[in-house]
Motif scaffolding. Structure first.
Motif, short mmCIF file in Angstrom:
data_model
loop_
_atom_site.label_atom_id
_atom_site.label_comp_id
_atom_site.label_asym_id
_atom_site.label_seq_id
_atom_site.Cartn_x
_atom_site.Cartn_y
_atom_site.Cartn_z
N PRO A 131 38.54 37.62 55.27
CA PRO A 131 39.75 37.92 54.51
C PRO A 131 39.43 38.98 53.23
CG PRO A 131 38.94 35.73 53.76
CD PRO A 131 38.07 36.29 54.51
N PRO A 132 40.44 39.85 53.15
CA PRO A 132 40.45 40.73 52.15
C PRO A 132 40.72 40.08 50.92
CG PRO A 132 42.58 40.80 53.08
CD PRO A 132 41.82 40.00 53.91
N THR A 133 40.16 40.72 49.61
CA THR A 133 40.59 40.15 48.32
C THR A 133 41.89 40.47 47.96
OG1 THR A 133 38.21 40.54 47.99
CG2 THR A 133 39.35 40.00 46.03
N VAL A 134 42.42 41.62 47.88
CA VAL A 134 43.57 41.79 47.30
C VAL A 134 44.70 41.71 48.55
CG1 VAL A 134 44.80 43.76 46.30
CG2 VAL A 134 42.21 43.64 45.99
N THR A 135 45.35 40.82 48.47
CA THR A 135 46.51 40.48 49.25
C THR A 135 47.79 40.51 48.81
OG1 THR A 135 46.14 38.10 48.86
CG2 THR A 135 44.91 39.13 50.81
N GLU A 136 48.05 40.56 47.28
CA GLU A 136 49.42 40.58 46.95
C GLU A 136 49.86 42.07 46.64
OE1 GLU A 136 47.84 38.96 43.41
OE2 GLU A 136 47.95 40.62 42.15
#
Lengths: 397, 144
Positions: free
Chosen positions: B139-144
């Motif tokens: 999963p990527p860290t930045v999702t917002e």
């Protein structure tokens, strides 16, 4: 992924060696060799060899002057390679063995090195690998482990990248936007192995920020710090993803948040907004809320408007729709979502969430299940499957 | 495919080769009917393909599988696993795989096309069907 769940990110520690300090020296030493007249590709190879030798010998026999040691060993390796090349081509060996030490490294050199490694002619994966080796000071094996490919494959990827940029002159400013993109990728991608790439990305971005006084560099650094602050809360002890709404905010690192906010405010004050500053501003608004319910969604939507205007990114539109759902209610969020490219893998997950917020639980459960099938990573798929299961259980219970 | 996603610069794909279960290839002659030279040419092509991918920094892994084997499942605690074999003639049968790490889905398809064109009977490309499957990444860290 499983590897991330069960293995805490390491520091790449070698006993008796300050790994971070050693890695910091690598780009400086490459700079010294280049100023002495070595071409970048050969200099970088020679410094990598010196790095491997340092990792092998420093624990037992630490040098008094680490940088001087690296320069001496790398320069010797460089000259050895030159000699064997010349011998192969049957020419005379004539090379200055004791050149005068180059001038003190300047900020410009740092920038040029970053820009070269992130050159637009390179595919992102090649730029990432080369940046990690030449700027980050990692070994080929560490980079290969981080991206789960054989070391030989990673070595070839880096050699090819260097051949591709062989003709790029090192004496002019590069493209800062591609540099920032590469650093962002290093930070944001999932990874494994002994070196924690998120920490490394922050370290090299700090280095860049010290050399390049640009609001977007500061914005990217702030973005990384503001997300890194939440790291301990992002997964639970079983390795499950914990969404922002459910995170234990007492686990957030308040010192990192304070630092990130300060850097961001300094950048925003210069009034040259860019995508990383806007993303960092959104992260800062989340970090500011002590409870999820206190989140300032109205301001977050405004920042997403800026981000969409700056980038036109569909991912930004998608995240904006979720924020609109929180600020103005789920139906408004769903209306905003209708404008988003249906091919985005995370769109169905956002639709599921908004339907859940709207109280349409059966529809939400179906959408979560569909979103799980479209997920591009295992942790998100498991998370979405669990949400579908929870809603279905609630409906039948 | 043709996913629109940001981030992931590199992704892994599995190229899956079948003994059985894939649609018929264009040059559909069983390998034991080829001439020895045709077999040599085929093997050399496959090795060359893997070597080229190593040199381009895209190779991860490749393995071949024996056609025999059995189904296995647990039969409960304290009991030995149950086996069911040999496989029925109708079972989809994997022959081997290659894992590649490439920039895009398009590149994965391009490489699968090259692999599918390995020479077979009469020295002509086999044009067999290969399965191309994306890995689930991290999963990527930045999702917002």
């Amino acid at each position: 992924m499983t590897r991330r769940r069960h293995r805490a990110p390491g520091t790449g520690a070698v006993p008796g060696v300050d790994g971070a300090r050693l890695r910091e020296l690598i780009p400086e030493v490459i700079g010294v060799l280049v100023r002495r007249g070595a071409d970048f590709a050969s200099a970088e190879d020679a410094v990598q060899e010196a790095l491997l030798k340092a990792l092998g010998t420093w624990p037992a026999d630490p040098p008094r002057d680490p940088k001087g040691w690296l320069v001496t060993v790398a320069w010797r390796r460089y000259l050895d390679h030159r000699r064997s090349e010349r011998a192969r081509s049957g020419r005379e060996v004539a090379y200055d063995l004791q050149p005068s030490p180059g001038p003190v490294p300047a900020a410009d050199d740092t920038l040029q090195l970053y820009a070269l490694c992130a050159h637009p002619s390179l595919a992102p994966a090649s730029a990432v690998a080369l940046t990690l080796r030449a700027v980050g000071g990692l070994t080929t094996r560490q980079i290969a482990e981080a991206y789960l490919v054989p070391e030989a494959t990673m070595a070839q990827r880096i050699s090819r990248a260097k051949r591709r940029i062989a003709e790029v002159p090192l004496d002019r400013p590069g493209d800062l936007a591609t540099v920032l993109r590469v650093l962002y990728l290093i930070y944001n991608e999932g990874h494994s192995g002994e070196v924690d790439l998120a920490t490394e990305a922050i370290r090299v971005t700090r280095q860049l920020a010290a050399a390049a006084d640009e609001p977007e560099v500061a914005g990217l650094l702030a973005l990384m710090l503001l997300h890194h602050a939440r790291r301990a809360a992002r997964t639970d002890p079983a390795g499950r993803l914990v969404p922002l709404a459910e995170q234990d905010r007492s686990l957030w690192d308040t010192a990192l948040i304070a630092e990130g906010v300060e850097i961001l405010q300094g950048a925003l004050a210069r009034d040259r907004l860019g995508e990383y500053q806007a993303q960092a501003a959104i992260a800062a608004l989340h970090d500011d809320a002590r409870r999820f319910e206190e989140t300032d969604w109205v301001q977050i939507v405004e920042w997403y408007d800026e981000l969409v205007a700056l980038t036109g990114s569909e991912v930004a539109r998608l995240n904006r729709a979720v924020a609109v759902g929180e600020a103005d209610g789920a139906p408004a969020g769903l209306a905003a979502l209708a404008e988003v490219d249906p091919r985005l893998p995370r769109r169905t997950a956002a639709a599921a969430y908004l339907h859940e917020r709207a109280g349409q639980l059966a529809e939400a459960a179906d959408l979560y299940a569909a979103a799980a099938r479209a997920a591009t990573n295992l942790a998100e798929r498991d998370h979405l499957t669990r949400r579908a299961a929870r809603l279905r259980q609630a409906a039948s219970g | 495919m043709g996913r629109t996603d940001e981030g992931d610069p590199m992704a892994k794909y599995l190229l899956l080769k079948h003994y059985r279960g894939a649609p018929s290839s264009v040059n559909d002659v069983p390998m034991d009917r080829w001439t020895p030279e045709e077999i040599d040419a085929h093997v050399a092509y496959m090795q060359g393909f893997a070597t080229r991918l190593g040199e381009s920094g895209e190779y991860v892994d490749g393995q071949a599988l024996a056609p025999e084997g059995a189904w296995v499942r647990s039969d409960g605690e304290g009991r030995p696993p149950v086996t069911d074999g040999p496989f029925a003639e109708t079972k989809d049968l994997i022959a081997g795989w290659m894992v590649i790490d490439v920039d895009s889905w398009e590149r994965a398809v391009e490489l699968a096309g090259e692999l599918s064109a390995a020479p077979g009977a009469g020295g002509k490309p086999i044009h067999e069907w290969l399965e191309v499957r994306p890995f689930l990444g991290a999963p990527p860290t930045v999702t917002e």
